[in-house]
Design a protein around this motif. Structure first.
Motif, PDB file in Angstrom:
ATOM      1  N   VAL A 192      -2.684 -28.881  -8.085  1.00  0.00           N
ATOM      2  CA  VAL A 192      -3.475 -28.306  -6.963  1.00  0.00           C
ATOM      3  C   VAL A 192      -4.571 -29.188  -6.770  1.00  0.00           C
ATOM      4  O   VAL A 192      -4.951 -29.344  -5.604  1.00  0.00           O
ATOM      5  N   ASP A 193      -5.157 -29.531  -7.659  1.00  0.00           N
ATOM      6  CA  ASP A 193      -6.378 -30.541  -7.577  1.00  0.00           C
ATOM      7  C   ASP A 193      -6.244 -31.657  -6.794  1.00  0.00           C
ATOM      8  O   ASP A 193      -6.905 -32.332  -6.184  1.00  0.00           O
ATOM      9  N   ARG A 194      -4.981 -32.082  -7.085  1.00  0.00           N
ATOM     10  CA  ARG A 194      -4.499 -33.556  -6.374  1.00  0.00           C
ATOM     11  C   ARG A 194      -4.032 -33.047  -5.184  1.00  0.00           C
ATOM     12  O   ARG A 194      -3.869 -34.207  -4.427  1.00  0.00           O
ATOM     13  N   ARG A 195      -3.179 -32.153  -4.754  1.00  0.00           N
ATOM     14  CA  ARG A 195      -2.895 -31.874  -3.564  1.00  0.00           C
ATOM     15  C   ARG A 195      -3.156 -30.450  -2.834  1.00  0.00           C
ATOM     16  O   ARG A 195      -2.516 -29.709  -2.667  1.00  0.00           O
ATOM     17  N   PRO A 196      -4.415 -30.393  -2.757  1.00  0.00           N
ATOM     18  CA  PRO A 196      -5.062 -28.942  -2.358  1.00  0.00           C
ATOM     19  C   PRO A 196      -4.529 -28.624  -0.912  1.00  0.00           C
ATOM     20  O   PRO A 196      -4.444 -27.501  -0.728  1.00  0.00           O
ATOM     21  N   ASP A 197      -4.418 -29.491  -0.087  1.00  0.00           N
ATOM     22  CA  ASP A 197      -4.041 -29.626   1.403  1.00  0.00           C
ATOM     23  C   ASP A 197      -2.226 -29.463   1.508  1.00  0.00           C
ATOM     24  O   ASP A 197      -2.051 -28.692   2.543  1.00  0.00           O
ATOM     25  N   HIS A 245      -7.702 -32.902 -16.320  1.00  0.00           N
ATOM     26  CA  HIS A 245      -8.506 -33.838 -15.358  1.00  0.00           C
ATOM     27  C   HIS A 245      -8.644 -33.116 -14.091  1.00  0.00           C
ATOM     28  O   HIS A 245      -7.672 -33.177 -13.307  1.00  0.00           O
ATOM     29  N   VAL A 246      -9.698 -32.222 -13.819  1.00  0.00           N
ATOM     30  CA  VAL A 246      -9.600 -31.793 -12.511  1.00  0.00           C
ATOM     31  C   VAL A 246     -11.163 -31.964 -11.784  1.00  0.00           C
ATOM     32  O   VAL A 246     -12.026 -32.193 -12.607  1.00  0.00           O
ATOM     33  N   GLY A 247     -11.470 -32.155 -10.531  1.00  0.00           N
ATOM     34  CA  GLY A 247     -12.781 -32.416 -10.134  1.00  0.00           C
ATOM     35  C   GLY A 247     -12.634 -32.560  -8.511  1.00  0.00           C
ATOM     36  O   GLY A 247     -13.752 -32.492  -7.995  1.00  0.00           O
ATOM     37  N   GLU A 248     -11.563 -32.071  -7.747  1.00  0.00           N
ATOM     38  CA  GLU A 248     -11.407 -31.931  -6.363  1.00  0.00           C
ATOM     39  C   GLU A 248     -11.972 -30.502  -6.070  1.00  0.00           C
ATOM     40  O   GLU A 248     -11.271 -29.576  -6.339  1.00  0.00           O
ATOM     41  N   THR A 249     -13.192 -30.346  -5.430  1.00  0.00           N
ATOM     42  CA  THR A 249     -13.607 -28.931  -5.243  1.00  0.00           C
ATOM     43  C   THR A 249     -12.619 -28.316  -4.066  1.00  0.00           C
ATOM     44  O   THR A 249     -12.813 -27.168  -4.172  1.00  0.00           O
ATOM     45  N   ARG A 250     -11.718 -28.778  -3.326  1.00  0.00           N
ATOM     46  CA  ARG A 250     -10.981 -28.467  -2.334  1.00  0.00           C
ATOM     47  C   ARG A 250      -9.988 -27.395  -3.176  1.00  0.00           C
ATOM     48  O   ARG A 250      -9.147 -26.579  -2.451  1.00  0.00           O
ATOM     49  N   ARG A 251      -9.677 -27.666  -4.238  1.00  0.00           N
ATOM     50  CA  ARG A 251      -8.849 -26.865  -5.288  1.00  0.00           C
ATOM     51  C   ARG A 251      -9.112 -25.437  -4.904  1.00  0.00           C
ATOM     52  O   ARG A 251      -8.535 -24.480  -5.084  1.00  0.00           O
TER      53      ARG A 251
END
Length: 242
Positions: A92-97, A170-176
């Motif tokens: 989800v972090d890598r592909r939130p869209d 490892h997660v860091g994309e806030t759009r998740r």
């Protein structure tokens, strides 16, 4: 007129391959969904004997699911059971869209830097399925599993890659956090889980930062074996949710 399918990627937990979803998949298909049960790297029959298990990393597991997602057109729902939930959280972090909804079955997304077995010794290459008594002592309830289910589980289980178990998330994309979540609560009821969702021990989850729908499905830790029809119904409802 044709409609694009809603894809459901099913990620199993420790020791399991895509076969773990065998009793869930038919009901998902009957509901008009397109299920994709996953056997993660290192968890195919014989992988431990051939040495594949020892080489597999957490990044390999995340890449396997992400690569599958990238081949699919239309809506995608990710389902993660137990340790598979940590994999789903990273995807989800890598592909939130690309993810319509994430469904966590007796699991949840881990916070950045967390690991399922951080203190596992470096010389351990694979984690065999423990005894039933050991699993129960660790809090993995076997409720609802008859002798036939236990035998099938034991016969088909593959040692889980140790590098996956001790690898950090490892997660860091806030759009998740924009991706809605369904938490299917089986061995831990939702009223208890709600008190444990804000990070740190014991679960190291960041579930509390998402828009979560809680679904209680009282049984043990492996509802795909003990209550497959009810689990399928919960996944269908989650996939259809707006």
């Amino acid at each position: 007129m044709t409609t694009t399918a809603t894809h459901v990627i099913l990620v199993p937990g420790f020791w399991l391959g895509g076969w773990a979803w065998d009793d869930v998949v038919p009901a998902l298909r009957d509901a008009g969904l397109d299920p994709h049960p996953v056997t993660l790297p290192g968890l195919a029959p014989g992988d431990d004997v051939s040495g594949v298990t020892a080489a597999v990393t957490r990044a390999d597991h995340v890449a396997a699911v992400t690569d599958l997602l990238d081949t699919l057109d239309g809506d995608v729902v990710l389902v993660g059971h137990s340790g598979g939930g940590a994999v789903v959280g990273e995807v989800v972090d890598r592909r939130p869209d690309r993810v319509r909804r994430a469904v966590y079955v007796d699991s949840g997304p881990l916070e950045d830097g967390a690991a399922l077995a951080l203190d596992l010794p470096a010389d351990v290459t694979g984690l065999p399925l423990p005894s039933w008594d050991e699993l129960a002592a660790e809090g993995s309830s076997l409720d609802g599993l008859d002798d036939a289910a236990l035998s099938r589980f034991r016969e088909r289980a593959v040692p889980h890659p140790a590098r996956v178990a001790r690898g950090e998330v490892h997660v860091g994309e806030t759009r998740r956090f924009d991706v809605p979540v369904t938490a299917v609560c089986t061995s831990l009821p939702s009223d208890v889980l709600r008190t444990m969702v804000d990070g740190g021990p014991p679960l190291h989850t960041e579930l509390g930062r998402f828009d979560v729908t809680y679904v209680d499905l009282p049984t043990g830790h492996w509802p795909m074996f003990s209550r497959p029809d009810d689990l399928a119904a919960a996944i269908v409802e989650a996939a259809r949710a707006s």
